[in-house]
Design an enzyme around this catalytic site. Structure first.
Site, PDB file in Angstrom:
ATOM      1  N   SER A 192       0.855  -1.187   0.000  1.00  0.00           N
ATOM      2  CA  SER A 192       0.000   0.000   0.000  1.00  0.00           C
ATOM      3  C   SER A 192       0.892   1.237   0.000  1.00  0.00           C
ATOM      4  O   SER A 192       1.710   1.413  -0.891  1.00  0.00           O
ATOM      5  CB  SER A 192      -0.946  -0.017   1.201  1.00  0.00           C
ATOM      6  OG  SER A 192      -1.853   1.057   1.142  1.00  0.00           O
ATOM      7  N   HIS A 228      -2.452  -1.174  -3.478  1.00  0.00           N
ATOM      8  CA  HIS A 228      -3.556  -0.242  -3.334  1.00  0.00           C
ATOM      9  C   HIS A 228      -3.314   0.947  -4.258  1.00  0.00           C
ATOM     10  O   HIS A 228      -2.520   1.829  -3.965  1.00  0.00           O
ATOM     11  CB  HIS A 228      -3.668   0.260  -1.890  1.00  0.00           C
ATOM     12  CG  HIS A 228      -4.007  -0.817  -0.908  1.00  0.00           C
ATOM     13  ND1 HIS A 228      -3.794  -0.676   0.440  1.00  0.00           N
ATOM     14  CD2 HIS A 228      -4.557  -2.048  -1.061  1.00  0.00           C
ATOM     15  CE1 HIS A 228      -4.193  -1.773   1.078  1.00  0.00           C
ATOM     16  NE2 HIS A 228      -4.648  -2.614   0.166  1.00  0.00           N
ATOM     17  N   ASP A 260      -4.656  -4.281   6.204  1.00  0.00           N
ATOM     18  CA  ASP A 260      -4.990  -5.149   5.081  1.00  0.00           C
ATOM     19  C   ASP A 260      -3.824  -6.075   4.754  1.00  0.00           C
ATOM     20  O   ASP A 260      -2.686  -5.626   4.597  1.00  0.00           O
ATOM     21  CB  ASP A 260      -5.351  -4.305   3.856  1.00  0.00           C
ATOM     22  CG  ASP A 260      -5.886  -5.140   2.713  1.00  0.00           C
ATOM     23  OD1 ASP A 260      -6.596  -6.122   2.988  1.00  0.00           O
ATOM     24  OD2 ASP A 260      -5.603  -4.803   1.553  1.00  0.00           O
TER      25      ASP A 260
END
Length: 346
Positions: free
Chosen positions: A162, A189, A286
């Site tokens: 991310s 992401h 996540d």
């Protein structure tokens, strides 16, 4: 939500101010006219979100992002006149910790705001990241589904990243040989508008083949598949890559957890070939739960260490739940994968 604006153009600052304050819960924390001023203000008054321009006097937005994320980290949204035209700078800023990017809204002569809705949508998504509570995927009963034989699954490296991820992923890929003995899948992401540009940018960093994952494509040794939509990528029971919309309210799109868990659910209880999973720098949790599922299923699991992470959120969460077999620096990950899989494909 407290939002700061970093831009040296007065009319752009006014346009951004109008868009932001159109939402009652959004407040302007401060305005900075250059990158150096932004770094100073952020150190004494860290907002929830910074709207960061790239072209700034004294210190550009990329360097300001790097310094802010090192000293007083927060969510940074790059707001630039043309995202497509500044793709390399956008990815560089993301490598230093910018979370996303959007085109600058334009205030027309008739007073209408072009691009305001897109900016507000990005801010709303970032707002979900401020919620520290981990989100769970909805549980659905298993159904009888035709499954492909497990022996058709190749050696695989699954990578989740991310904030700061583009540069970290590029560093790993650059350290792998052209005939690396595994397929690779990357869940980063990133908004769909950047996916193709990110694939091209990563291709310039590696001798492996980098492709955007299309619906129904197969895993192939020596090929890097990059998730390329705003939906979640999964491995299907037929061992093809696919995209699903659910969970719809998840703030991370595409989700690392969703993909990691699909590898166990649809890839066979135990992957028949060598398999490794890597969780890199990023805000939130996540991927931590999914990495734990993979470790329990017999995968070799790695988490990036704190010192080399731009944001030590996702790998920290993985370490806390014991999901990682190894916690290593970014510089050591490629060599660890080469050692595990072997340097070249047969």
């Amino acid at each position: 939500m407290r939002i700061a604006i970093v831009n040296d153009m007065l009319f752009t600052v006014e346009a951004l101010r109008r868009v932001v304050t159109s939402v009652p819960d959004y407040k302007i924390a401060w305005v900075a006219r250059n990158g150096a001023e932004a770094v100073e203000k952020c150190a004494t008054d860290t907002p929830d979100v910074i709207l960061m321009d790239l072209s700034l006097p004294l210190m550009d937005g990329t360097e300001a992002t790097r310094r802010i994320m090192a000293a007083s980290p927060c969510l940074i949204l790059v707001v630039t006149a043309t995202v497509g035209g500044n793709a390399s700078k956008v990815f560089e800023a993301m490598g230093y910790g910018a979370r996303d990017a959007v085109n600058t809204p334009v205030l027309g002569e008739d007073g209408r705001m072009d691009g305001g809705a897109a900016l507000l949508a990005k801010i709303a998504t970032l707002g979900k990241l401020l919620d520290k509570k981990p989100r769970q995927e909805p549980q659905r009963p298993d159904r009888a589904i035709a499954r492909a034989p497990a022996h058709d699954l190749p050696p695989l490296v699954a990578i989740g990243a991310s904030t700061g991820g583009p540069a970290a992923v590029a560093h790993i890929l650059s350290g792998l040989p052209a005939r690396f003995a595994a397929a690779l899948v990357i869940i980063q992401h990133v908004d769909v508008q950047f996916a193709a540009g990110l694939a091209d940018w990563l291709q310039a960093q590696t001798s492996l083949i980098v492709r955007l994952a299309q619906e129904g494509c197969r895993l192939e040794v020596g090929t890097v598949w990059l998730a390329g939509t705003n939906d979640h990528m999964v491995l299907t029971p037929q061992h093809r890559l696919s995209y699903v919309a659910d969970p719809r309210d998840y703030p991370y799109r595409p989700s690392v957890d969703v993909f990691f868990k699909s590898l166990v659910k649809n890839g066979a209880k135990h992957w028949p070939a060598k398999a490794a999973s890597v969780l890199l720098t990023g805000m939130g949790r996540d991927g931590a739960e999914g990495l734990a599922v993979l470790r329990h299923a017999g995968w070799y699991t790695i988490a990036q260490d704190q010192a080399s992470s731009v944001v030590y959120g996702m790998p920290k969460a993985a370490a806390e739940v014991g999901a990682a077999m190894q916690i290593v620096s970014l510089e050591a990950i490629a060599s660890a994968l080469v050692q595990f899989f072997g340097e070249t494909a047969p």
